[in-house]
Every structure is written in C-alpha cells, then in structure tokens.
Design a protein around this motif. Structure first.
Motif, PDB file in Angstrom:
ATOM      1  N   GLY A  77     -45.833 -21.602   9.554  1.00 25.20           N
ATOM      2  CA  GLY A  77     -44.528 -21.868   8.940  1.00 25.20           C
ATOM      3  C   GLY A  77     -43.374 -21.493   9.857  1.00 25.20           C
ATOM      4  O   GLY A  77     -42.381 -22.228   9.965  1.00 25.20           O
ATOM      5  N   TRP A  78     -43.528 -20.346  10.501  1.00 22.64           N
ATOM      6  CA  TRP A  78     -42.473 -19.928  11.433  1.00 22.64           C
ATOM      7  C   TRP A  78     -42.369 -20.887  12.615  1.00 22.64           C
ATOM      8  O   TRP A  78     -41.257 -21.210  13.067  1.00 22.64           O
ATOM      9  N   VAL A  79     -43.509 -21.354  13.109  1.00 29.90           N
ATOM     10  CA  VAL A  79     -43.489 -22.308  14.220  1.00 29.90           C
ATOM     11  C   VAL A  79     -42.803 -23.603  13.811  1.00 29.90           C
ATOM     12  O   VAL A  79     -41.963 -24.159  14.542  1.00 29.90           O
ATOM     13  N   VAL A  80     -43.148 -24.090  12.608  1.00 24.83           N
ATOM     14  CA  VAL A  80     -42.516 -25.324  12.112  1.00 24.83           C
ATOM     15  C   VAL A  80     -41.017 -25.132  11.929  1.00 24.83           C
ATOM     16  O   VAL A  80     -40.206 -25.999  12.261  1.00 24.83           O
ATOM     17  N   LEU A  81     -40.638 -23.959  11.400  1.00 23.29           N
ATOM     18  CA  LEU A  81     -39.217 -23.686  11.187  1.00 23.29           C
ATOM     19  C   LEU A  81     -38.461 -23.649  12.509  1.00 23.29           C
ATOM     20  O   LEU A  81     -37.362 -24.213  12.631  1.00 23.29           O
ATOM     21  N   VAL A  82     -39.045 -22.990  13.513  1.00 24.87           N
ATOM     22  CA  VAL A  82     -38.385 -22.921  14.820  1.00 24.87           C
ATOM     23  C   VAL A  82     -38.275 -24.308  15.439  1.00 24.87           C
ATOM     24  O   VAL A  82     -37.232 -24.675  16.006  1.00 24.87           O
ATOM     25  N   LEU A  83     -39.361 -25.110  15.365  1.00 23.94           N
ATOM     26  CA  LEU A  83     -39.316 -26.463  15.916  1.00 23.94           C
ATOM     27  C   LEU A  83     -38.295 -27.327  15.193  1.00 23.94           C
ATOM     28  O   LEU A  83     -37.586 -28.128  15.818  1.00 23.94           O
ATOM     29  N   ALA A  84     -38.184 -27.167  13.866  1.00 23.44           N
ATOM     30  CA  ALA A  84     -37.201 -27.940  13.104  1.00 23.44           C
ATOM     31  C   ALA A  84     -35.780 -27.551  13.494  1.00 23.44           C
ATOM     32  O   ALA A  84     -34.903 -28.411  13.647  1.00 23.44           O
ATOM     33  N   ALA A  85     -35.557 -26.233  13.649  1.00 27.59           N
ATOM     34  CA  ALA A  85     -34.227 -25.786  14.061  1.00 27.59           C
ATOM     35  C   ALA A  85     -33.893 -26.274  15.462  1.00 27.59           C
ATOM     36  O   ALA A  85     -32.761 -26.689  15.746  1.00 27.59           O
ATOM     37  N   PHE A  86     -34.892 -26.253  16.365  1.00 19.02           N
ATOM     38  CA  PHE A  86     -34.658 -26.725  17.730  1.00 19.02           C
ATOM     39  C   PHE A  86     -34.372 -28.225  17.745  1.00 19.02           C
ATOM     40  O   PHE A  86     -33.500 -28.701  18.478  1.00 19.02           O
ATOM     41  N   SER A  87     -35.092 -28.985  16.918  1.00 17.30           N
ATOM     42  CA  SER A  87     -34.854 -30.433  16.844  1.00 17.30           C
ATOM     43  C   SER A  87     -33.485 -30.736  16.255  1.00 17.30           C
ATOM     44  O   SER A  87     -32.836 -31.711  16.648  1.00 17.30           O
ATOM     45  N   ALA A  88     -33.038 -29.884  15.324  1.00 16.74           N
ATOM     46  CA  ALA A  88     -31.729 -30.125  14.707  1.00 16.74           C
ATOM     47  C   ALA A  88     -30.599 -29.976  15.706  1.00 16.74           C
ATOM     48  O   ALA A  88     -29.525 -30.572  15.524  1.00 16.74           O
ATOM     49  N   THR A  89     -30.809 -29.188  16.756  1.00 17.42           N
ATOM     50  CA  THR A  89     -29.747 -29.017  17.753  1.00 17.42           C
ATOM     51  C   THR A  89     -29.430 -30.321  18.481  1.00 17.42           C
ATOM     52  O   THR A  89     -28.334 -30.480  19.020  1.00 17.42           O
ATOM     53  N   PHE A  90     -30.396 -31.271  18.507  1.00 20.13           N
ATOM     54  CA  PHE A  90     -30.140 -32.561  19.139  1.00 20.13           C
ATOM     55  C   PHE A  90     -29.418 -33.517  18.193  1.00 20.13           C
ATOM     56  O   PHE A  90     -28.859 -34.520  18.651  1.00 20.13           O
ATOM     57  N   LEU A  91     -29.441 -33.245  16.908  1.00 14.59           N
ATOM     58  CA  LEU A  91     -28.861 -34.158  15.914  1.00 14.59           C
ATOM     59  C   LEU A  91     -27.477 -33.729  15.458  1.00 14.59           C
ATOM     60  O   LEU A  91     -26.693 -34.573  15.002  1.00 14.59           O
ATOM     61  N   ILE A  92     -27.175 -32.445  15.570  1.00 17.93           N
ATOM     62  CA  ILE A  92     -25.883 -31.935  15.100  1.00 17.93           C
ATOM     63  C   ILE A  92     -24.870 -32.020  16.240  1.00 17.93           C
ATOM     64  O   ILE A  92     -25.115 -31.524  17.341  1.00 17.93           O
ATOM     65  N   ASP A  93     -23.741 -32.662  15.984  1.00 15.99           N
ATOM     66  CA  ASP A  93     -22.671 -32.788  16.975  1.00 15.99           C
ATOM     67  C   ASP A  93     -21.604 -31.731  16.721  1.00 15.99           C
ATOM     68  O   ASP A  93     -21.207 -31.494  15.572  1.00 15.99           O
ATOM     69  N   VAL A  94     -21.146 -31.103  17.795  1.00 12.88           N
ATOM     70  CA  VAL A  94     -20.091 -30.094  17.706  1.00 12.88           C
ATOM     71  C   VAL A  94     -19.049 -30.400  18.776  1.00 12.88           C
ATOM     72  O   VAL A  94     -19.317 -31.120  19.752  1.00 12.88           O
ATOM     73  N   ARG A  95     -17.869 -29.833  18.594  1.00 12.83           N
ATOM     74  CA  ARG A  95     -16.794 -30.001  19.570  1.00 12.83           C
ATOM     75  C   ARG A  95     -16.938 -28.947  20.660  1.00 12.83           C
ATOM     76  O   ARG A  95     -16.950 -27.750  20.386  1.00 12.83           O
ATOM     77  N   GLN A  96     -17.073 -29.396  21.908  1.00 10.96           N
ATOM     78  CA  GLN A  96     -17.197 -28.466  23.021  1.00 10.96           C
ATOM     79  C   GLN A  96     -15.843 -27.837  23.325  1.00 10.96           C
ATOM     80  O   GLN A  96     -14.818 -28.522  23.364  1.00 10.96           O
TER      81      GLN A  96
END
Length: 343
Positions: A77-96
């Motif tokens: 579960g922790w591995v899946v959670l970490v992978l999901a959070a890491f994948s979300a970093t490619f989908l979430i846009d932020v202002r640099q």
C-alpha cells in the motif's frame, strides 16, 4: 514426557513459555531444571529474560503467516501510494517562481560625470538631497588650473605692455610700425589662452542639468579621489520615476515572460509587498562586485502603488511559466546532479 521426567530431568523444573509480544501467539518455551527448588526472585528474572527472547524470536520469524501477509499488504500500500503521488507530480501544473535580491532604482537617471581629469575637492550636496537645475554639485581641485590661469593673465599683461611700447616707438622710429601687427597677434594669442584657462577653471565646478535627487555614495569616500574624464560621479534621478532592478543568479535562471507578475518585499517592510510587472530581462549574464554572474531584470510598479524611496533593497519574487509539479520540485536537484556528473 511428564511420566518419564525422572529419567531425563532433575527434581525441580520450571517451564517458561515464549509468546509473541504483539499477537500473543505461542512461539515456544524454555524448560529449566535443577536439584534444588526455584526461588520467586529467580522466577521473575527468568520471566523477564524470556520476554527478551520472545522479542528476538518474533523479529527473526517475522510473525505468523497472516501477520506477514498483513505486513506485505501494508508495504504494498505504501509503495502504491508513493508511486501514485510521484505520478501526480507530472499531472499537476503549478506556477514556477524564483526569489532574487532586488533594489529600487531610477528610470533613465541623468548621469553626472567628471568634466576632466582631476581630484574631487568638495561636494555641495548630500546624498539623496533634492537639487534644482543649475545648483552646484561638486568641484574638482583647481589649484593647478588657477596657477595656469594666473600665468596666462601675466603673459597677456606682458604682451599688452609690449604692444603699447611698440606703438609709442612707432611715432619716432618708422621700422617699429611693422612690429605692431606682430605684437597684436601675440596679444590675441595670450587673450585666447586666458579665456581657455578661465573656462577650465569654471568647468572645475559641476552643476545640475535637471531637477531631481542626487544619488551617490558617501561623499567622504570621494574626497581626494582621482577621477578620469567621463567617469560617473553621481546621478540625478526623479523620485516619481522609479523601478525595481533584480539580480537573478545564473543558478536560479528560468524561462521568463515579459509582463509577468512580481512582488517586492522590502527589507524595511517585508509584510507589505509591492506588486509590479516585469518589462526587461537581460540575455547575457553580467558579473557583480562579489564576483558572481547574474541576469539583470527590471520591473515597473503597478498603477496606484505607493512608490518606495530610491536605494531601498529587498527580495523580489518573480512568476514564470506554468510547469509540472515534478519540474518545480526536482529541476534544481537534477541540474546540480548534471553539473556534478560533468565534473
């Protein structure tokens, strides 16, 4: 075993069970026997010892099958959670954004330079003082120029005396008439030298060409300092025309867009930032007095903003492009890793 205990055991025995410290599962036990009876204090010490044995056996065995299964699911579960959070970093846009030191500077200030080679003798204004057009600003040492001016005047007086003498002799000696024109030329030459020396003496004192505020460092640092022709001594700036100048370190560089929002946090009032827009970004890095390379950025304040005083310093926050959260979080570590790999 109990029926045959007399054959393989001593007369007095003690059974010490080992149970799992968290689940209570029986892990085993320890049988001890001897010829004399066991005392109560020994029983307590042995029970405490078996608790430590039980902890060691539990860690070594990893618990029961179902406990291992549950632990495996938790780790998964922790591995899946970490992978999901890491994948979300490619989908979430932020202002640099980037932070860089900044200061308040003047827009198109009037440069005041040294009119000639010399040494600064005195200042007539203080730093950040208001000046009007024609006010004296500073003066260069004119000792040598005054000496030249006096020599030129003496040379002119001598030429004029010689001209009068030749004019008087011309009445009695006709050959002196030809010398009158020559002496007149000498008088005109000496008069030109006097005018030239007088202009240099006047140019030793520099006056303001426009109205504004005198911007320069400590005047005591300039007194006695030699300057060259055209060297900048101070600036005259308008307090109503100011902008923010930002020194962006090369290591912090990022893509910028003209018109991007910025905020200036002044050191004297960091809780009330001033807003503005970026209108200039240098293409090439320039060295600073500390020896670092920076990109010069300039921004104008928004309409209605209370303009700060010239020379104030602070920190500017400049907005960049929208990028993925992964890029915002890891572009600096990746850049540092790339530089380390190249080295």
């Amino acid at each position: 075993l109990a029926a045959e205990a007399e054959a393989w055991s001593h007369a007095h025995g003690i059974w010490l069970p080992m149970n799992h410290p968290r689940t209570g599962e029986r892990l085993g036990g320890l049988w001890l026997s001897r010829d004399r009876p066991w005392e109560e204090g020994e029983r307590l010490l042995l029970a405490h010892l078996l608790q430590g044995y039980a902890e060691s056996v539990a860690l070594w065995q990893g618990g029961s099958f179902w406990a291992r299964v549950r632990a495996g699911w938790v780790r998964l579960g922790w591995v899946v959670l970490v992978l999901a959070a890491f994948s979300a970093t490619f989908l979430i846009d932020v202002r640099q954004t980037v932070l860089a030191p900044a200061r308040v500077t003047a827009v198109d200030p009037s440069m005041v330079t040294a009119p000639r080679d010399g040494m600064v003798a005195r200042f007539f204004v203080a730093p950040n003082a208001e000046v009007k057009k024609g006010d004296p600003l500073f003066a260069l040492d004119d000792t040598e120029l005054n000496h030249r001016y006096q020599l030129a005047r003496e040379e002119l007086a001598l030429a004029q005396t010689q001209l009068r003498k030749v004019g008087q002799l011309a009445f009695s000696e006709r050959e002196q008439v030809a010398e009158i024109a020559t002496n007149r030329n000498l008088v005109r030459e000496a008069s030109a030298k006097v005018d030239f020396a007088a202009q240099f003496v006047q140019r030793s004192q520099v006056h303001a060409a426009v109205d504004g505020v005198a911007v320069f460092s400590d005047p005591h640092a300039w007194l006695g300092r030699p300057v060259r022709l055209g060297e900048r001594v101070l600036e005259i700036a308008s307090p109503q025309r100011v902008e923010v100048t930002i020194e962006l370190p090369v290591a912090e560089a990022m893509p910028l867009v003209m018109g991007a929002a910025l905020r200036l946090f002044l050191d004297i009032d960091p809780l009330h930032p001033l807003s503005g827009r970026l209108h200039f970004a240098a293409y090439e890095a320039t060295p600073t007095s500390e020896g670092t390379l920076v990109y010069l950025l300039k921004g104008e304040f928004d309409q209605g903003t209370v303009l700060p005083r010239l020379g104030l310093k602070g920190t500017a926050k400049v907005d960049g492009l929208e990028v993925s959260l992964f890029h915002a979080l890891f572009h600096r570590p990746i850049a540092a890793l790339r530089r380390w790999a190249v080295l």
